[in-house]
Write a protein that holds these residues in place. Sequence first.
Motif, mmCIF file in Angstrom:
data_model
loop_
_atom_site.group_PDB
_atom_site.id
_atom_site.type_symbol
_atom_site.label_atom_id
_atom_site.label_comp_id
_atom_site.label_asym_id
_atom_site.label_seq_id
_atom_site.Cartn_x
_atom_site.Cartn_y
_atom_site.Cartn_z
ATOM 1 N N SER A 61 0.867 -1.190 0.000
ATOM 2 C CA SER A 61 0.000 0.000 0.000
ATOM 3 C C SER A 61 0.902 1.238 0.000
ATOM 4 O O SER A 61 1.956 1.251 0.631
ATOM 5 C CB SER A 61 -0.907 0.000 1.223
ATOM 6 O OG SER A 61 -0.139 0.037 2.408
ATOM 7 N N GLU A 62 0.444 2.269 -0.711
ATOM 8 C CA GLU A 62 1.235 3.487 -0.836
ATOM 9 C C GLU A 62 0.557 4.623 -0.083
ATOM 10 O O GLU A 62 -0.661 4.823 -0.207
ATOM 11 C CB GLU A 62 1.378 3.867 -2.314
ATOM 12 C CG GLU A 62 2.256 5.083 -2.532
ATOM 13 C CD GLU A 62 2.389 5.424 -4.003
ATOM 14 O OE1 GLU A 62 2.978 6.472 -4.305
ATOM 15 O OE2 GLU A 62 1.892 4.644 -4.829
ATOM 16 N N HIS A 63 1.333 5.325 0.695
ATOM 17 C CA HIS A 63 0.810 6.453 1.461
ATOM 18 C C HIS A 63 1.698 7.670 1.215
ATOM 19 O O HIS A 63 2.913 7.547 1.127
ATOM 20 C CB HIS A 63 0.798 6.130 2.967
ATOM 21 C CG HIS A 63 -0.077 4.989 3.305
ATOM 22 N ND1 HIS A 63 -1.433 5.115 3.512
ATOM 23 C CD2 HIS A 63 0.196 3.660 3.463
ATOM 24 C CE1 HIS A 63 -1.949 3.927 3.792
ATOM 25 N NE2 HIS A 63 -0.979 3.034 3.756
ATOM 26 N N GLU A 64 1.094 8.820 1.091
ATOM 27 C CA GLU A 64 1.822 10.082 0.919
ATOM 28 C C GLU A 64 1.625 10.954 2.141
ATOM 29 O O GLU A 64 0.512 11.064 2.668
ATOM 30 C CB GLU A 64 1.330 10.837 -0.323
ATOM 31 C CG GLU A 64 1.668 10.130 -1.617
ATOM 32 C CD GLU A 64 1.207 10.914 -2.816
ATOM 33 O OE1 GLU A 64 0.602 11.988 -2.615
ATOM 34 O OE2 GLU A 64 1.458 10.470 -3.950
#
Length: 594
Positions: free
Chosen positions: A58-61
């Motif tokens: 999962s990608e989080h910014e």
Amino acid sequence: MEIVYVYTKKRSEFGRQCNFSDRPAELHVDVVPDPTLTTEFIERNPCDTAIQCTQEMSEHEVNTERFETESRGINHVEGGWPKDINPAEVEQTIRFRKKVEKEEHYINTVQQLGSVMEHCIKQNNAIDIYEEYFDNMEVESAEEPPSAKTINVFRDPNEIKRTATSLSWYPDGGKKLAVAYSNLEFQRSSPDTSFDSYIWDIENPNKPELTVKPVSPLVCLEYNPKDSHILVGGCYNGQIAFWDTRKGSHPVEMSPIEQSHRDPVYKTIWLQSKTGTECFSSSTDGQVLWWDIRKLGEPTEKLVLDPTRKLNIDNALGGISLEYEPTMPTKFMVGTEQGSIVSCNRKAKTPAEKIVCLYPGHYGPVYSLQRNPFFPKNFLTVGDWTARIWSEDIREACIMWTKYHMSYLTDGTWSPVRPAVFFTTKMDGTLDVWDYLFKQNDPTLSIQVCDEAVHSLRVQDNGRIVACGSHSGTTTLLELSSGLCTMQKNEKNLVSGMFERETKREKILEARHREMRLKERTQSQQGARQDEEPRAEDDEEKELIEKAEKEFLRAIEAEKKSLEGRQVEEIEEKEKASEEESEKPADDPQQAED
């Protein structure tokens, strides 16, 4: 020594403490299927499901808080000494070294490092780490025609536009450009005209990076090559000022009016010195002044550009351009508004001997003067309708020149990377690129930069980007094609041979002219002598004639006098005779009557 960073934060700033514990799973909600809803759905058969044999990620910014960074240098002289030992004291340091060298820890450390260093030294001896692998490789010359493209335009932010009179590139990489703005048309300048000049980031044309605020408009502005934060500027009122960009927009110090130039300062150049704080300036008041920015109270040295060498300011030539080559620290040259070029030597014994010679130059002001960076004996001058290349050895005439253009030339400079290439700007708004190895009658490339006069020109150190400043304050950056900023094969030798050939040709012509002038002089002298001989004979004849005339007149006058005397005597005799006849008595009356 290990560097450790410690960050501290109050416990109360972390918020409420999270207490976790292990327990079995609990069922909170159970949604039972509703059979009445089956009519609204269609069963999909078969079902295709894609499967990846990789771990799902999962990608989080996260947008973190922005901090402004500032780079600061540290002047590290010498370290590693204990506090009670002064590194400047030789005896203390020697005593401490001897003490440390006797310790066992020092001996063990040196023995451990010795094997590692020995290995490295053997490697260096076996392999030349400074070997140039592609030194003899020929550069493939691209056949593309010479060209240039505009990469950025900087406009004067003020409503009343001014001329971009001077440009200076940032010394470290050329990422910034300092532009001096001033209105040289004194009678037409408005009282609302701004005095500000600007430093631009070449990537950002929308807003200047720094505003330079002088007390009088800047005619010239120069970066210090040794310290990129320092700039020196020459003002319209004759003052010299310097700025430190770390200290803001206002000048750190200015020269007093009474010790400054009397006319606008058209050029300032930094000198090659140990301190890096010395510069010199020229103005149309006929003076060259040397300055040290650490003490701008008065100039350190003065020179009056009097061609008669009598140091009379009334006879001085006004300086428009300056040239200084760091490899020749005692020599400098001044281009004057009268059109001549003055070669000077700063270290001469007397002020009169500082002016070495004069070159005839141009029919108008010499707007640009620069030595060739590869061949310092040859220099370029720009004025009137031509650009000329000179040799120091020949003072009578230039060795090469461009054709006479239809409009005036305003500035010029050599390419820093190619010895055969130079640039000129004109009043019609064009930039000409000359490559004398390619052709000499016409420019290799001519670019219409703008529709007004281009007054200033500066090339970046890598030779690829050219900056041009126009009459209305617009500064245009042009990127040249690789052929114009890449050294060609055997170019230095070819240019050297060309300059030597033209110098020899001009020397032969100069010697021939001298012979002809000498012959004319001797012929005129001989003719004068031949003319003098008949003149002497004529004079003698005239004198004889005059003498004869005088003697003749004297004889005539003497004869006149003698004739007059005789006539007087005859008259007197006749009178006497008549008197005697009248006195005689008359004996015969008939005779008396008769």
